[in-house]
Design an enzyme around this catalytic site. Structure first.
Site, PDB file in Angstrom:
ATOM      1  N   HIS A  12       0.816  -1.219   0.000  1.00  0.00           N
ATOM      2  CA  HIS A  12       0.000   0.000   0.000  1.00  0.00           C
ATOM      3  C   HIS A  12       0.849   1.268   0.000  1.00  0.00           C
ATOM      4  O   HIS A  12       0.410   2.310  -0.502  1.00  0.00           O
ATOM      5  CB  HIS A  12      -0.949  -0.003   1.192  1.00  0.00           C
ATOM      6  CG  HIS A  12      -2.047  -1.014   1.062  1.00  0.00           C
ATOM      7  ND1 HIS A  12      -3.194  -0.771   0.352  1.00  0.00           N
ATOM      8  CD2 HIS A  12      -2.164  -2.283   1.535  1.00  0.00           C
ATOM      9  CE1 HIS A  12      -3.987  -1.841   0.389  1.00  0.00           C
ATOM     10  NE2 HIS A  12      -3.377  -2.764   1.101  1.00  0.00           N
ATOM     11  N   ASP A  22       0.214   4.181  -2.597  1.00  0.00           N
ATOM     12  CA  ASP A  22       0.001   5.599  -2.264  1.00  0.00           C
ATOM     13  C   ASP A  22       0.929   6.499  -3.081  1.00  0.00           C
ATOM     14  O   ASP A  22       0.523   7.578  -3.532  1.00  0.00           O
ATOM     15  CB  ASP A  22       0.249   5.830  -0.771  1.00  0.00           C
ATOM     16  CG  ASP A  22      -0.871   5.279   0.102  1.00  0.00           C
ATOM     17  OD1 ASP A  22      -1.940   4.942  -0.453  1.00  0.00           O
ATOM     18  OD2 ASP A  22      -0.675   5.182   1.324  1.00  0.00           O
ATOM     19  N   GLU A  43      -8.880   5.280  -6.468  1.00  0.00           N
ATOM     20  CA  GLU A  43      -7.885   5.525  -7.508  1.00  0.00           C
ATOM     21  C   GLU A  43      -8.476   6.327  -8.662  1.00  0.00           C
ATOM     22  O   GLU A  43      -7.934   6.339  -9.765  1.00  0.00           O
ATOM     23  CB  GLU A  43      -7.320   4.200  -8.027  1.00  0.00           C
ATOM     24  CG  GLU A  43      -8.329   3.291  -8.709  1.00  0.00           C
ATOM     25  CD  GLU A  43      -9.008   2.329  -7.743  1.00  0.00           C
ATOM     26  OE1 GLU A  43      -9.460   1.271  -8.207  1.00  0.00           O
ATOM     27  OE2 GLU A  43      -9.091   2.641  -6.543  1.00  0.00           O
TER      28      GLU A  43
END
Length: 388
Positions: free
Chosen positions: A272, A276, A302
């Site tokens: 993750h 990010d 997203e």
């Protein structure tokens, strides 16, 4: 004494043992048993994405432990969180602050981290802080209303008292006692006025501070914390304003939805933190196209949304497609392990806002065009049919 450990060394060993147990837990293996053949078969194979993620997390746990021990920091949630943000680069502000203090002093302390953490949270807006600010606004308004009421009553009483004392004045009598009382009344009124003015100035200062806090709260409520872009709530307001301007000026208005392709795969494969960073990178590319006539926002997850005033839907397709080509042509690297990532791309759908009776209908049309772009292979921009 041979074999004895100092308290500091014992703490380091204890922390190392705990981190080692956490790392072993990732693979499902305990400290005192060998893995059966069936479990061995389920263990991530070397070189696979799952195995690389396990190795990455093990190394991260070890790095966090080394960081805390090197600076003799307590094992607290705040210290772990700051160490994680610094080592992964997840929080640019934390990373810069720690690098600066390390260059200046060479070491950080528990108290410094507590101060840093408090500063990082200073701009956070919680329901409790909003409620507190609203309570203060209400209190200030109530106090201001009370001051105005008191001031009006004082002026009324002063006027009545002056009229009453003025009745005692005569052309040929001794007016000195009456004049003395009038002077006393005037002095009392002047002092009262000064008190009210002082209270009003203090009230004005508090109101100014509250206005600043509420402005910070408004900005926080309308911006995405991760990418720094306006969020969906802010975009809806921009859409209303830009629609009015486009209609008044006879300009065109187009909207585009952009969605990163296979984003779940990116998160599952690289973690993750890398996901990010991909979001922030794509946000930066899209932001380069923004100006007074082009607005970019993170719509959620997203997905990003772009609004173009003064461009037709076809011109908007071309503008968005240039960004798509730029992203798809880049060779991105996973910063956590240095490995080259699979191609990152996005799909998009574009609609002419003025071709629909309601802006929400245009957004839905752009969303349907985005869905078709995904369905037909991804990494492409589709234009919504205006008759849709």
């Amino acid at each position: 004494m041979t074999g004895a450990l100092s308290p500091s060394a014992g703490s380091h060993q204890g922390l190392t043992d705990r981190l080692a147990r956490w790392a072993k837990g990732l693979s499902g293996r305990s400290d005192d048993e060998d893995m059966p053949d069936a479990q061995e078969a389920q263990r991530p194979r070397a070189g696979t994405a799952a195995n690389r993620e396990v190795v990455r997390r093990r190394q991260l746990y070890s790095d966090i432990g080394d960081f805390l021990f090197a600076h003799d920091l307590d094992l607290t949630p705040v210290n772990f969180s700051v160490a994680l943000d610094y080592l992964t680069g997840a929080n640019v502000g934390v990373e810069k602050a720690i690098k600066a203090v390390l260059m200046e002093r060479g070491k950080i302390t528990n108290s410094w981290i507590e101060t840093l953490s408090a500063d990082q949270r200073a701009d956070e807006v919680t329901p409790e802080s909003l409620a507190s600010m609203l309570d203060k606004v209400e209190e200030n308004l109530s106090h201001f209303s009370g001051l105005m009421h008191e001031s009006r009553n004082s002026a009324k009483d002063y006027g009545a008292a002056l009229q009453e004392q003025a009745k005692g004045l005569s052309d040929d009598g001794d007016n000195e006692p009456v004049l003395a009382r009038l002077v006393g009344l005037t002095r009392s009124m002047v002092e009262k006025t000064r008190q009210v003015e002082s209270q009003l100035r203090e009230n004005q200062k508090q109101t100014h501070a509250l206005k600043s806090s509420l402005e910070t709260a408004r900005r926080a409520a309308e911006h995405d914390h991760l990418t720094g872009l306006p969020n969906r709530r802010a975009f809806e307001g921009v859409l209303r304003d830009e629609l009015v301007l486009a209609q008044e000026n006879g300009e065109q208005l187009s909207v585009a939805f952009c969605d990163i392709d296979h984003f779940k795969v990116i998160n599952d494969t690289h973690g993750h933190d890398t996901g990010d960073r991909v979001l922030k990178f794509v946000a930066g590319l899209l932001s380069k196209a923004s100006d007074d006539h082009c607005h970019v926002a993170r719509h959620g997850g997203e997905e990003f949304v772009m609004l173009f005033r003064g461009k037709s839907a076809g011109e908007t397709c071309e503008a968005v497609d240039r960004v798509r080509q730029d992203l798809a042509g880049r060779s991105l690297v996973n910063r956590s392990n240095g490995e080259r990532m699979e191609r990152v791309s996005f799909s998009a759908g574009v609609a002419n806002v003025l071709a629909y009776e309601d802006p929400r209908a245009a957004l839905k049309a752009a969303d349907r065009a985005l869905y078709l772009a995904k369905e037909h292979g991804r990494n492409r921009v589709y234009l919504a049919a205006e008759a849709d």
